[in-house]
Design a protein around this motif. Structure first.
Motif, mmCIF file in Angstrom:
data_model
loop_
_atom_site.group_PDB
_atom_site.id
_atom_site.type_symbol
_atom_site.label_atom_id
_atom_site.label_comp_id
_atom_site.label_asym_id
_atom_site.label_seq_id
_atom_site.Cartn_x
_atom_site.Cartn_y
_atom_site.Cartn_z
ATOM 1 N N UNK A 39 -17.003 6.702 -7.101
ATOM 2 C CA UNK A 39 -18.300 6.746 -7.776
ATOM 3 C C UNK A 39 -18.699 8.168 -8.142
ATOM 4 N N UNK A 40 -18.205 9.146 -7.385
ATOM 5 C CA UNK A 40 -18.500 10.547 -7.671
ATOM 6 C C UNK A 40 -17.656 11.086 -8.817
ATOM 7 N N UNK A 41 -16.677 10.294 -9.272
ATOM 8 C CA UNK A 41 -15.914 10.692 -10.445
ATOM 9 C C UNK A 41 -14.427 10.879 -10.238
ATOM 10 N N UNK A 42 -13.935 10.756 -9.008
ATOM 11 C CA UNK A 42 -12.495 10.907 -8.773
ATOM 12 C C UNK A 42 -11.788 9.609 -9.150
ATOM 13 N N UNK A 43 -10.926 9.670 -10.146
ATOM 14 C CA UNK A 43 -10.232 8.467 -10.641
ATOM 15 C C UNK A 43 -8.724 8.512 -10.399
ATOM 16 N N UNK A 44 -8.206 9.653 -9.979
ATOM 17 C CA UNK A 44 -6.767 9.802 -9.766
ATOM 18 C C UNK A 44 -6.349 9.069 -8.486
ATOM 19 N N UNK A 45 -5.481 8.085 -8.633
ATOM 20 C CA UNK A 45 -5.046 7.261 -7.503
ATOM 21 C C UNK A 45 -4.364 8.089 -6.419
ATOM 22 N N UNK A 46 -3.567 9.050 -6.831
ATOM 23 C CA UNK A 46 -2.855 9.871 -5.846
ATOM 24 C C UNK A 46 -3.825 10.725 -5.027
ATOM 25 N N UNK A 47 -4.800 11.317 -5.691
ATOM 26 C CA UNK A 47 -5.795 12.124 -4.968
ATOM 27 C C UNK A 47 -6.637 11.249 -4.044
ATOM 28 N N UNK A 48 -7.001 10.067 -4.502
ATOM 29 C CA UNK A 48 -7.763 9.153 -3.647
ATOM 30 C C UNK A 48 -6.949 8.769 -2.413
ATOM 31 N N UNK A 49 -5.653 8.563 -2.605
ATOM 32 C CA UNK A 49 -4.782 8.212 -1.482
ATOM 33 C C UNK A 49 -4.715 9.333 -0.462
ATOM 34 N N UNK A 50 -4.503 10.542 -0.924
ATOM 35 C CA UNK A 50 -4.412 11.690 -0.009
ATOM 36 C C UNK A 50 -5.743 11.895 0.712
ATOM 37 N N UNK A 51 -6.842 11.817 -0.021
ATOM 38 C CA UNK A 51 -8.156 11.991 0.604
ATOM 39 C C UNK A 51 -8.428 10.899 1.635
ATOM 40 N N UNK A 52 -8.057 9.669 1.321
ATOM 41 C CA UNK A 52 -8.259 8.568 2.255
ATOM 42 C C UNK A 52 -7.430 8.714 3.517
ATOM 43 N N UNK A 53 -6.182 9.124 3.376
ATOM 44 C CA UNK A 53 -5.337 9.343 4.553
ATOM 45 C C UNK A 53 -5.877 10.484 5.406
ATOM 46 N N UNK A 54 -6.312 11.544 4.755
ATOM 47 C CA UNK A 54 -6.888 12.674 5.488
ATOM 48 C C UNK A 54 -8.136 12.233 6.237
ATOM 49 N N UNK A 55 -8.949 11.437 5.591
ATOM 50 C CA UNK A 55 -10.172 10.924 6.216
ATOM 51 C C UNK A 55 -9.851 10.101 7.469
ATOM 52 N N UNK A 56 -8.903 9.188 7.376
ATOM 53 C CA UNK A 56 -8.554 8.364 8.533
ATOM 54 C C UNK A 56 -7.965 9.198 9.661
ATOM 55 N N UNK A 57 -7.142 10.176 9.313
ATOM 56 C CA UNK A 57 -6.548 11.033 10.349
ATOM 57 C C UNK A 57 -7.605 11.895 11.021
ATOM 58 N N UNK A 58 -8.630 12.303 10.288
ATOM 59 C CA UNK A 58 -9.725 13.049 10.897
ATOM 60 C C UNK A 58 -10.549 12.155 11.813
ATOM 61 N N UNK A 59 -10.730 10.901 11.415
ATOM 62 C CA UNK A 59 -11.483 9.966 12.249
ATOM 63 C C UNK A 59 -10.798 9.718 13.592
#
Length: 73
Positions: A39-59
């Motif tokens: 919703x903030x404007x990130x549409x690149x699937x690869x970047x979303x994947x990396x950000x999501x994995x980083x988020x889960x690993x931080x959690x």
């Protein structure tokens, strides 16, 4: 966005040995996070994947630089 979430969960399930309930909880959290990025404007699937994995690993604490030995010195 759905393909990024599927890829995140496939990769994360390979990294972590977890119960089905824990995996469902992680999917719910990462879905909300990726939706916010989308919703903030990130549409690149690869970047979303990396950000999501980083988020889960931080959690789960597996992405702690101090535990990995990086002190910043």
């Amino acid at each position: 966005m759905d393909s990024a979430i599927d890829r995140i969960m496939q990769t994360y399930d390979l990294l972590m040995n977890r119960t089905a309930d824990a995996s469902a909880e992680a999917r719910a959290k990462v879905t909300a996070y990726v939706a916010k990025l989308f919703e903030a404007g990130e549409k690149d699937t690869h970047r979303l994947t990396v950000c999501g994995l980083t988020y889960l690993r931080e959690l789960d604490g597996s992405n702690d630089p101090v535990k990995a030995g990086f002190t910043g010195l």
